[in-house]
Design an enzyme around this catalytic site. Structure first.
Site, short mmCIF file in Angstrom:
data_model
loop_
_atom_site.label_atom_id
_atom_site.label_comp_id
_atom_site.label_asym_id
_atom_site.label_seq_id
_atom_site.Cartn_x
_atom_site.Cartn_y
_atom_site.Cartn_z
CD GLU A 101 -40.63 -24.45 -21.54
OE1 GLU A 101 -41.37 -24.80 -22.57
OE2 GLU A 101 -40.94 -24.19 -20.39
CB CYS A 103 -44.14 -26.64 -22.01
SG CYS A 103 -44.57 -24.87 -21.50
#
Length: 542
Positions: free
Chosen positions: A293, A327
């Site tokens: 990720e 993120c």
């Protein structure tokens, strides 16, 4: 091995404590903060049963007070990485053969240790090392980590329970083996929960791990190590190393027994990892699993029908909680012309009301960014926006690193929808807004989809169901986590499996069974009860 079909405790999400004035949890975390602030710790490498101090150390400091040293950690040499690999492989047979319920018990105990005796410590460590407010520490280091551990145990049992069809003549079984070799876990600074989950999820499925935490998160990683040890995780299952990332990665990728990488971090680093694995592919025993990720350029999109206060709250929380270092943080927004005056007014009012400073003061909404490199990068983009004709800073724009790495929450408005801060991941408290004409809603959907290489999170605000449907379809590839009338951050384990595609990663959805499946290598077992003794089929007869 014990006999029985065992049922694990039903996974439930850990309630978030309030830390209200005079609450016992507030007193406990402040006491832990003060104690840890006034001590210094020395963190060794954890390889097998050994705690190795190399003598080559780095300081750990607090981002909001960068001259204050809270400890040191020891850096590995290549020989230590090779030793960690050897210890992991040596531990593999016994760990892989351990009954699943015994592995489950370790991680369920870890969850309860964090929920109870370790809660104040792991929150305080995250506040100190990563400059999180108490609320951001609580939802991360305590609640999300507890949820990862509890739900992953439940997901593991669901996976094991997924079996093929059999009949009276044939019994078919599916065994979920750990991968053949070891897993390399590389974790980021920004979430203590992610730092623990990446090695733990692979280990839960019977794998052994070499774990490299971020240099900026070692302080709270030490609490994770303490929890796993107290929970009964055997030596050698998760080996912990610190040091030069390139050297560590090259040593690991050179091992024939490398079986997979579990990564959260930058897109550029992840692409280099993928490239290095590809270069070495003929050397490995198996095709390594690559799970990552990475970055995001996450959006908030308001329709002309949207509620202004809801939009502004979603933008402010989404962009500025934890200084935008998620993120999933909102970093670009699209506001219709008809709402812009009211949005701008409310946005300026909200941002100017925010206090900034140490997380020890619970009235502060904003603290410091993680280190000087991040500070300097953000300051340079802010300075450039002050010069550019197609950009205007409407609130914020100041910064100061004399004591800590403090960047004011900053809102840039641009007339150029492809302005650099609309496209570039900054990872800080900077939000860029483009104001679009109301009649160009459908065109703006296309613009949102095409502007960024990333596809992690995004949010649409609207009271028009047709507009919501149109956005949901048009932006189906633009965000792996898509939010309707909510901020684009705050995914909850078991509720919103997290991950994105494009340059945002492999979308293997942490917080779901999909991620755990990546750490298993299924084996089909077919058992025939009455075995044929003649090769001739009936069709061969006259």
């Amino acid at each position: 091995m014990l006999k029985g079909f065992f049922h694990v405790p039903k996974a439930v999400n850990e309630p978030v404590k309030s830390y209200a004035p005079n609450s016992p949890e507030k007193a406990a975390v402040l006491a832990a903060y003060k104690k840890m602030w006034n001590e210094t710790i020395d963190v060794p490498l954890y390889i097998g049963s050994e705690q190795i101090k190399t003598g080559n150390t780095r300081n750990m400091t607090a981002p909001h007070d960068h001259q204050h040293v809270v400890g040191t950690y020891h850096l590995a040499e290549k020989s230590h990485i090779e030793k960690a690999i050897a210890n992991a492989l040596e531990s593999r047979t016994k760990w892989a053969n351990m009954a699943w319920e015994q592995r489950a018990a370790i991680f369920l105990k870890a969850a309860e240790l964090i929920a109870g005796p370790y809660r104040a410590r792991i929150n305080a460590a995250t506040m100190i090392a990563q400059s999180k407010t108490i609320f951001q520490a609580e939802i991360d280091a305590s609640c999300e980590l507890i949820d990862f551990l509890r739900y992953n145990v439940e997901f593991m049992t669901q996976i094991y329970n997924d079996q093929p069809k059999s009949d009276s003549a044939v019994w078919n079984r599916l065994e979920y083996r750990p991968l053949e070799g070891f897993i390399y876990a590389i974790t980021p600074f920004n979430f203590t929960a992610i730092a623990a989950n990446l090695p733990a999820s692979a280990a839960m499925m019977g794998n052994v791990v070499v774990w490299k935490p971020s240099d900026s998160q070692v302080f709270s990683a030490k609490i994770i190590i303490d929890v796993f040890k107290e929970a009964g995780l055997p030596d050698g299952v998760i080996n912990v190393v610190f040091g030069d990332a390139q050297m560590i990665s090259e040593t690991i990728f050179a091992s024939r027994d490398f079986a997979g990488v579990h990564f959260t971090g930058s897109t550029h680093v992840f692409k280099d990892i993928w490239k290095n694995i590809g270069t070495n592919i003929h050397h490995y025993k198996t095709y390594p699993r690559i799970v990552g990720e990475t970055g995001g350029k996450d959006f908030v999109l308001a329709h002309p029908s949207a509620n202004v206060k809801q939009v502004v709250t979603g933008m402010v929380r989404g962009a500025f909680e934890f200084q935008g270092q998620k993120c999933s943080a909102a970093s670009r927004a699209y506001i219709p012309q008809s709402l812009w005056a009211d949005v701008k007014s409310q946005l300026i009012t909200d941002v100017k009301s925010m206090k900034m400073g140490t997380p020890e003061d619970f009235s502060n909404f904003i603290t410091a960014v993680i280190h000087e490199g991040s500070f300097d990068k953000l300051a340079s983009y802010i300075d450039q926006a002050k010069k550019d004709a197609d950009a205007e800073i409407v609130v914020g724009g100041n910064y100061d690193k004399s004591k800590g790495w403090f960047i004011e929450p900053t809102v840039i408005v641009t007339t150029n929808p492809k302005y650099t801060t609309m496209e570039t991941e900054l990872f800080g408290p900077v939000l860029t807004i483009y104001v679009y004409e109301d009649a160009k809603w459908s065109e703006t959907l296309k613009l949102v989809d095409e502007t960024s290489e990333y596809a992690l999170t995004g949010a649409v605000f609207s009271q028009d169901r047709y507009a919501i449907e149109e956005a949901t379809v048009a932006l189906q590839n633009a965000a792996g986590n898509f939010y309707v009338n909510d901020k684009p951050t705050g995914a909850v384990v078991g509720m919103q499996p997290f991950g994105g595609a494009r340059a945002s990663g492999t979308n293997d959805k942490a917080g779901s069974a999909l991620n755990l499946l990546r750490w298993a290598s299924p084996r089909t077992i077919k058992e025939t009860f009455v075995t044929p003794e003649d090769y001739r089929y009936p069709f061969l007869g006259e």
